[in-house]
Each structure stands twice: as C-alpha cells, then as structure tokens.
Design a protein around this motif. Structure first.
Motif, PDB file in Angstrom:
ATOM      1  N   ARG A 187       0.826  -1.203   0.000  1.00 39.18           N
ATOM      2  CA  ARG A 187       0.000   0.000   0.000  1.00 39.18           C
ATOM      3  C   ARG A 187       0.867   1.263   0.000  1.00 39.18           C
ATOM      4  NH1 ARG A 187      -1.753   4.042  -0.277  1.00 39.18           N
ATOM      5  NH2 ARG A 187      -3.641   5.050   0.504  1.00 39.18           N
ATOM      6  N   TYR A 188       1.844   1.289   0.908  1.00 41.34           N
ATOM      7  CA  TYR A 188       2.709   2.469   1.033  1.00 41.34           C
ATOM      8  C   TYR A 188       4.117   2.118   0.552  1.00 41.34           C
ATOM      9  CZ  TYR A 188      -1.122   4.163   3.903  1.00 41.34           C
ATOM     10  OH  TYR A 188      -2.354   4.534   4.348  1.00 41.34           O
ATOM     11  N   ARG A 189       4.488   2.694  -0.571  1.00 36.50           N
ATOM     12  CA  ARG A 189       5.713   2.249  -1.230  1.00 36.50           C
ATOM     13  C   ARG A 189       6.985   2.825  -0.623  1.00 36.50           C
ATOM     14  NH1 ARG A 189       3.502   0.071  -6.150  1.00 36.50           N
ATOM     15  NH2 ARG A 189       1.854  -1.169  -5.251  1.00 36.50           N
ATOM     16  N   ASP A 190       6.871   3.763   0.311  1.00 35.92           N
ATOM     17  CA  ASP A 190       8.099   4.333   0.873  1.00 35.92           C
ATOM     18  C   ASP A 190       8.541   3.591   2.136  1.00 35.92           C
ATOM     19  OD1 ASP A 190       5.883   5.250   2.220  1.00 35.92           O
ATOM     20  OD2 ASP A 190       6.706   7.222   2.660  1.00 35.92           O
ATOM     21  N   ILE A 191       7.769   2.577   2.545  1.00 32.45           N
ATOM     22  CA  ILE A 191       8.144   1.880   3.775  1.00 32.45           C
ATOM     23  C   ILE A 191       9.316   0.919   3.530  1.00 32.45           C
ATOM     24  CG2 ILE A 191       7.330   0.276   5.554  1.00 32.45           C
ATOM     25  CD1 ILE A 191       4.636   1.593   5.403  1.00 32.45           C
ATOM     26  N   TYR A 274      -6.133  -5.046  -4.549  1.00 34.43           N
ATOM     27  CA  TYR A 274      -6.256  -3.675  -5.041  1.00 34.43           C
ATOM     28  C   TYR A 274      -4.910  -2.949  -4.918  1.00 34.43           C
ATOM     29  CZ  TYR A 274     -11.420  -3.964  -4.789  1.00 34.43           C
ATOM     30  OH  TYR A 274     -12.733  -4.303  -4.949  1.00 34.43           O
TER      31      TYR A 274
ATOM     32  N   ASP B  12     -15.077  -0.235  -6.535  1.00 34.86           N
ATOM     33  CA  ASP B  12     -14.380   1.035  -6.739  1.00 34.86           C
ATOM     34  C   ASP B  12     -12.895   0.768  -6.599  1.00 34.86           C
ATOM     35  OD1 ASP B  12     -16.605   2.680  -7.120  1.00 34.86           O
ATOM     36  OD2 ASP B  12     -16.972   2.754  -4.959  1.00 34.86           O
ATOM     37  N   PHE B  16      -3.903   5.489  -6.789  1.00 30.35           N
ATOM     38  CA  PHE B  16      -3.167   6.350  -5.859  1.00 30.35           C
ATOM     39  C   PHE B  16      -2.237   7.293  -6.596  1.00 30.35           C
ATOM     40  CE2 PHE B  16      -3.870   2.327  -3.524  1.00 30.35           C
ATOM     41  CZ  PHE B  16      -4.694   2.821  -2.537  1.00 30.35           C
ATOM     42  N   SER B  20      -0.327   9.826  -1.874  1.00 32.54           N
ATOM     43  CA  SER B  20      -1.158   8.842  -1.179  1.00 32.54           C
ATOM     44  C   SER B  20      -0.570   7.439  -1.286  1.00 32.54           C
ATOM     45  CB  SER B  20      -2.594   8.875  -1.702  1.00 32.54           C
ATOM     46  OG  SER B  20      -2.634   8.581  -3.074  1.00 32.54           O
ATOM     47  N   ARG B  21       0.418   7.246  -2.167  1.00 28.87           N
ATOM     48  CA  ARG B  21       1.120   5.971  -2.268  1.00 28.87           C
ATOM     49  C   ARG B  21       2.149   5.834  -1.139  1.00 28.87           C
ATOM     50  NH1 ARG B  21      -0.233   1.280  -3.587  1.00 28.87           N
ATOM     51  NH2 ARG B  21      -0.445   0.785  -5.768  1.00 28.87           N
ATOM     52  N   ASN B  22       2.495   6.977  -0.552  1.00 28.83           N
ATOM     53  CA  ASN B  22       3.546   6.957   0.464  1.00 28.83           C
ATOM     54  C   ASN B  22       2.994   7.130   1.866  1.00 28.83           C
ATOM     55  OD1 ASN B  22       5.508   6.591  -1.402  1.00 28.83           O
ATOM     56  ND2 ASN B  22       5.996   8.766  -1.610  1.00 28.83           N
ATOM     57  N   ALA B  23       3.618   6.467   2.809  1.00 31.73           N
ATOM     58  CA  ALA B  23       3.199   6.580   4.197  1.00 31.73           C
ATOM     59  C   ALA B  23       3.417   8.002   4.705  1.00 31.73           C
ATOM     60  CB  ALA B  23       3.986   5.583   5.049  1.00 31.73           C
ATOM     61  N   LYS B  24       4.521   8.616   4.258  1.00 32.22           N
ATOM     62  CA  LYS B  24       4.844   9.963   4.710  1.00 32.22           C
ATOM     63  C   LYS B  24       3.761  10.950   4.289  1.00 32.22           C
ATOM     64  CE  LYS B  24       7.637  12.721   2.750  1.00 32.22           C
ATOM     65  NZ  LYS B  24       8.745  13.141   1.895  1.00 32.22           N
ATOM     66  N   GLY B  25       3.390  10.896   2.994  1.00 28.36           N
ATOM     67  CA  GLY B  25       2.368  11.800   2.474  1.00 28.36           C
ATOM     68  C   GLY B  25       1.032  11.598   3.176  1.00 28.36           C
ATOM     69  N   THR B  26       0.683  10.333   3.415  1.00 20.43           N
ATOM     70  CA  THR B  26      -0.598  10.022   4.050  1.00 20.43           C
ATOM     71  C   THR B  26      -0.625  10.512   5.492  1.00 20.43           C
ATOM     72  OG1 THR B  26      -0.675   8.072   2.650  1.00 20.43           O
ATOM     73  CG2 THR B  26      -2.212   8.127   4.487  1.00 20.43           C
ATOM     74  N   THR B  39      -5.994  10.533  -4.234  1.00 20.31           N
ATOM     75  CA  THR B  39      -6.483   9.220  -4.634  1.00 20.31           C
ATOM     76  C   THR B  39      -7.750   9.387  -5.465  1.00 20.31           C
ATOM     77  OG1 THR B  39      -5.650   8.335  -2.573  1.00 20.31           O
ATOM     78  CG2 THR B  39      -7.179   6.946  -3.792  1.00 20.31           C
ATOM     79  N   TRP B  41     -10.883   7.446  -7.277  1.00 17.58           N
ATOM     80  CA  TRP B  41     -11.595   6.171  -7.256  1.00 17.58           C
ATOM     81  C   TRP B  41     -12.310   5.967  -8.573  1.00 17.58           C
ATOM     82  CZ3 TRP B  41     -11.443   2.726  -3.130  1.00 17.58           C
ATOM     83  CH2 TRP B  41     -10.791   3.209  -1.979  1.00 17.58           C
TER      84      TRP B  41
END
Lengths: 277, 247
Positions: A187-191, A274, B12, B16, B20-26, B39, B41
């Motif tokens: 889900r999170y690609r920077d981890i 997904y 749906d 991303f 929103s693909r990154n933990a930092k951004g989220t 993101t 949908w």
C-alpha cells in the motif's frame, strides 16, 4: 474449497478480521506443496546460474566473518579463537533475521502477477518468503558447523533443544512480520526502503560482532528485540547460560507480533489485490 | 453443484497518486486533517446482480475498460467488492494469464507441477496428468529440458496443454485461451472445446463474436461497469453492436 449452501438474498455474515486471517493461514498451510515447491524452485534457479548456488552467499558471508573477526578481535583485545565462533554464529543468525524483515516488504508487492490472477490463499506469499529464507539459512549453517568442529567449541548440552527453538522462534516471527508488514508495504511504497536502511543500522546496534561486556551501557541490548533472539540461539552453542528472561521476552514478542499479524492481515486481506496493482 | 451469485456488486478501484502511495504523504495529510485529493476512485462495476448455476455458459461483452476483467476477478474471489457481495460454491479456476508461474529455468515437467498447483491441483494429480500433457504438447524427451531452451511455439503448446488438462467446476476465462497463438490447430481447437464443455459453469470474456457464439448461450453486455443487457448470446451481440454504432 468446500461447497457451501447458498441462501439467495441473505448477505454473508461479516467475519472478524482474526477469523479471516486464521482461515486464510489454514488454507495456505493446506497448499504447502505449492509454496514449498516455488521456494525450492527459487533455490534450484540459483544452482542453475552457478554450480555452487546459494553457497556464493555463504562464501561471501564467511569472508566477511573472517575479516571482521581479525579486526575486531584486535580492537577489543579478544582471543581470536573465541571471538571467531561468536561472530560466525552472530552473523549466521543476523542474516536470517535481517533478510526475513527486509524481504517481508517484498512478499506481496513483488507478486502482483500471481495475486491479481489467481484466487490462492494470500498467506502463501508469506509462507513462500519464509521458506526461501529457511533454504538459504540451511546453506549458511554448513561453514559455521565446520568452524565450530574445527575450533573444538563445546556447546552446552541444552543447545540441542534451545538453539533449534531459537531458530523456530525467529522463523515464526518472520512469518508474522510478512503477514502484517508485507501488505502494508504494497500500500505504502516508501516503507520498504525505510525498513532496509533501518535494518542496516540495527546490525550495528545488535551485538552481532561485538561483545556486550565491551560496552559501558547495556541499553542497546535491553531495548533491542533482535538481541534476545540472537542470544537465544548463540549462547547455548558457546556454552553460555541463557537467562530465562530472554525467553520470556521472546515469547512476549511472539504473542504480540502474532496478534498484530492476525488483526492487520485479517483487516487488509481484502485490499491486497487492489494495492498490488 | 457449482454456483455463483452476485448481489448488487460495486467495485471502486483506488488509483493512488504519489503522496497517497507513500506513508509519509498520508501521515502528513492526516496531521493536516485535509481531504485526500491524491487518490482517484474509479467505479469499475456498478450494482451488478447475477446468478449463475450449473450448466450456465455466459459471455461477457463490452469495450475495453467496461469492467469485464474486474467482473471475472470478483467472481473468482480475487477482488472483494467494495459494496454488495458474492457467494459461490465449487472449485474455481481463473485463467487470465496462460504464462503465469512459467519458470524458464525449470524443466517442462516442473512447470507442469507448478502451474497445475497454481490452478489448485495437488502434486499427485499433476504427476498423473503429466504424461498426457507432454503428449498433447508434443514435447517428447524435451519435457525434461529447461523451458528456456524451447521455441516459442513449444512454450505456447506447453502452457495451453497444462491449462486445458484441469477439470474445474467453474471456469473463468479472459479473452479465450490460445487465440493469440498462431499455431492453433484443429487438434487444439477440439481440446479447447472439450475443456470448456467439461466445466460446470463457464464465464468467457472476449472481443471475438465467433468465440462467444461458439461457447456461450447467454451473454452479458457491460458498459462502464453497468449491465446494459443480459440474454441470449445472439441478441446480446446485436444489442452491443447497435449501441456501438449509435455512439
């Protein structure tokens, strides 16, 4: 796959994440022939590329261990013949721990092709990752055993039980980490890069190639979960006592890790297909 | 008894963006308590109701992006609907990618095992099927050589033979199998017919009218995730072509 009766018009009951996770893990275990074969194929592929296969990694590791031992035995003014087995076992165990954690980040992200075109239980990707590590570990054990025999290291009689138990604890925890960290990394690609660099740092903080007594503070050992697993495997082999506290910590970590794995994997399972796309 | 039931299924799919693909951004977004604009949908399926039972052979018709592949993935239990639900009983074989699991360093025989197990069969079952698969693929002794030494025709024959050797209760096919293969002989066609007829339920997504008419009796027309027609395959194709011309 068992047939279940369908009652039209009644939505299926929503299962608790833990029961979702448990049924997937059970279904994955039933497919053990499949993931074991895929892991075995990974290994065979390495042998096809070169005659000695994964032993290349073993040789690399052995050279590193030898070099580190020469330098650090001098630095810490330790006896080389007692220091060498300490580092060799340390590196062997650290290799298993670190590849387990680092590779768990790729367990799902790297398998989009399979995940998006088959309805296999999703735990098989964790099983497969862990099975590959067990194969590599089995190769790396060989030179360490030879070294221990050559140096006439006499393990404690308890080593016959405690050391395998320690390895099993590492493998079990590796499986749990795959289950919760793997999908999150999809889900999170920077981890993933963060985990890789964090584990590199941990190698220096964990007593892999330095002795605990050489440091004035024990903080790096007390607050470092990896140090407990390392001690559980290494101490009996070097005929040192294992404190019961070590196993208490390992059991606690395993319980918490297992719980986190069941909850997170159960919650994220439906989203994995997904996320990898 | 094989069956699949879809009730008001909506899917749906999140697309991303970088942050929103990154933990930092989220994490930053949560701290700022701002809305996730990053993101998007996409509604891939919109309120699909469908019940399939033993003996049903249904075709999925629609332009690219209409939701055919998503519908197959939902039926196969790969994608869980974001709303509505799916209930199914029976062994499901999903065939979206014939080359999946094909390891080029492994021998043909090893690939029979891996691919067969990926499709849900046990090792023993595949061992007993190996001789028949080898014979149909016309590989002879080469079956014990690495697949990387095969010609592309041999690889295609092998993957086709493996995939059509299994006996699922529910068969989900995307774009028909082997149609892209130039060496599609009468013998292969016959095998494909038998394979599709063996399945209790067949769902086939295809752009080929001929293929749909040959293998399906019912068809479902999809347009932007919605079912616009469900009925006999001939009528469905007419409906589809008429609506395409109208646009």
């Amino acid at each position: 796959m068992s047939a279940t009766a369908i009652t039209p018009g009644s939505p299926p009951e929503v299962k608790h994440p833990i029961s979702v996770a448990l049924s997937d893990i059970r279904a994955g275990w039933q497919r053990r022939q499949l993931w074991w074969m895929i892991a075995y194929q990974d290994l065979i592929a390495q042998y096809r590329r070169s005659r000695i296969g994964p032993f290349w990694i073993t040789i690399q590791m052995s050279a590193f261990v030898l070099g580190i031992s020469v330098v650090y035995a001098g630095l810490f003014r330790q006896d080389f013949t007692t220091f060498l087995p300490y580092v060799a076992i340390g590196f062997l165990v650290w290799g298993l721990i670190s590849t387990s954690v680092v590779d768990s980040t790729k367990a799902y992200f790297g398998q989009a092709g399979y995940i998006r075109s088959t309805s296999l239980p999703l735990s098989i990707y964790s099983y497969r990752t862990v099975a590959s590590h067990v194969w590599t570990f089995a190769h790396n054990v060989v030179p360490v055993v030879i070294l221990l025999v050559l140096l006439r290291v006499v393990p404690s009689p308890w080593a016959i039980i405690l050391t395998p138990l320690g390895v099993i604890a590492i493998v079990l925890n590796a499986f749990f980490v795959c289950l919760w960290l793997g999908p999150v990394c999809a889900r999170y690609r920077d981890i993933a890069p963060f985990v890789a660099s964090a584990m590199q740092l941990m190698m220096f903080i964990t007593p892999v190639f330095w002795m605990v007594d050489s440091l004035p503070s024990r903080a790096a050992v007390i607050w470092n979960p990896f140090a407990y697993f390392l001690e559980a495997v290494r101490a009996p082999l070097l005929n040192e006592p294992v404190r019961p506290f070590v196993w208490l910590v390992i059991i606690s970590i395993t319980i918490v890790n297992g719980f986190v794995a069941l909850v997170l994997f159960g919650r994220n399972r439906r989203w994995i297909a997904y996320w990898v796309g | 008894m094989a069956s699949i039931m879809l009730s008001d299924v909506t899917v749906d799919i999140p697309i991303f963006g970088v942050s929103s693909r990154n933990a930092k951004g989220t994490l930053l977004r949560h701290l700022k308590r701002s809305v996730d604009y990053d993101t998007v949908w996409i509604r891939a399926l919109d309120g699909v109701d469908l019940t399939l039972k033993d003996g049903d052979r249904i075709g999925l018709i629609g332009p690219n992006g209409a939701g055919k592949s998503t519908l197959l993935r939902v039926m196969g239990g790969i994608l869980t609907p974001t709303a509505g639900y799916v209930q199914s009983s029976g062994d499901i074989a999903t065939m979206f990618d014939l080359g999946l699991g094909m390891s080029y360093d492994a021998t043909g025989r090893e690939n029979i095992m891996i691919r067969g197990m990926l499709l849900g069969h046990s090792r023993d079952e595949m061992v007993s099927k190996a001789a028949e698969i080898t014979e149909f693929a016309d590989l002879g002794d080469r079956i014990d050589h690495p697949v990387r030494t095969y010609s592309s025709g041999m690889v295609a024959r092998l993957s086709f033979s493996i995939s059509t050797a299994i006996e699922p209760e529910i068969l989900l096919l995307d774009e028909g199998i082997g149609t892209a293969d130039a060496q599609f002989t009468a013998r292969a066609k016959e095998r494909l017919n038998e394979f599709m007829l063996r399945a209790g339920i067949l769902v086939l997504a295809s752009h080929s009218d001929a293929m749909l008419e040959e293998f399906c009796d019912q068809a479902l027309v999809l347009d932007r995730g919605r079912v616009t027609f469900l009925g006999p395959v001939g009528a469905a194709l007419r409906h589809y072509h008429a609506s395409r011309e109208a646009q």
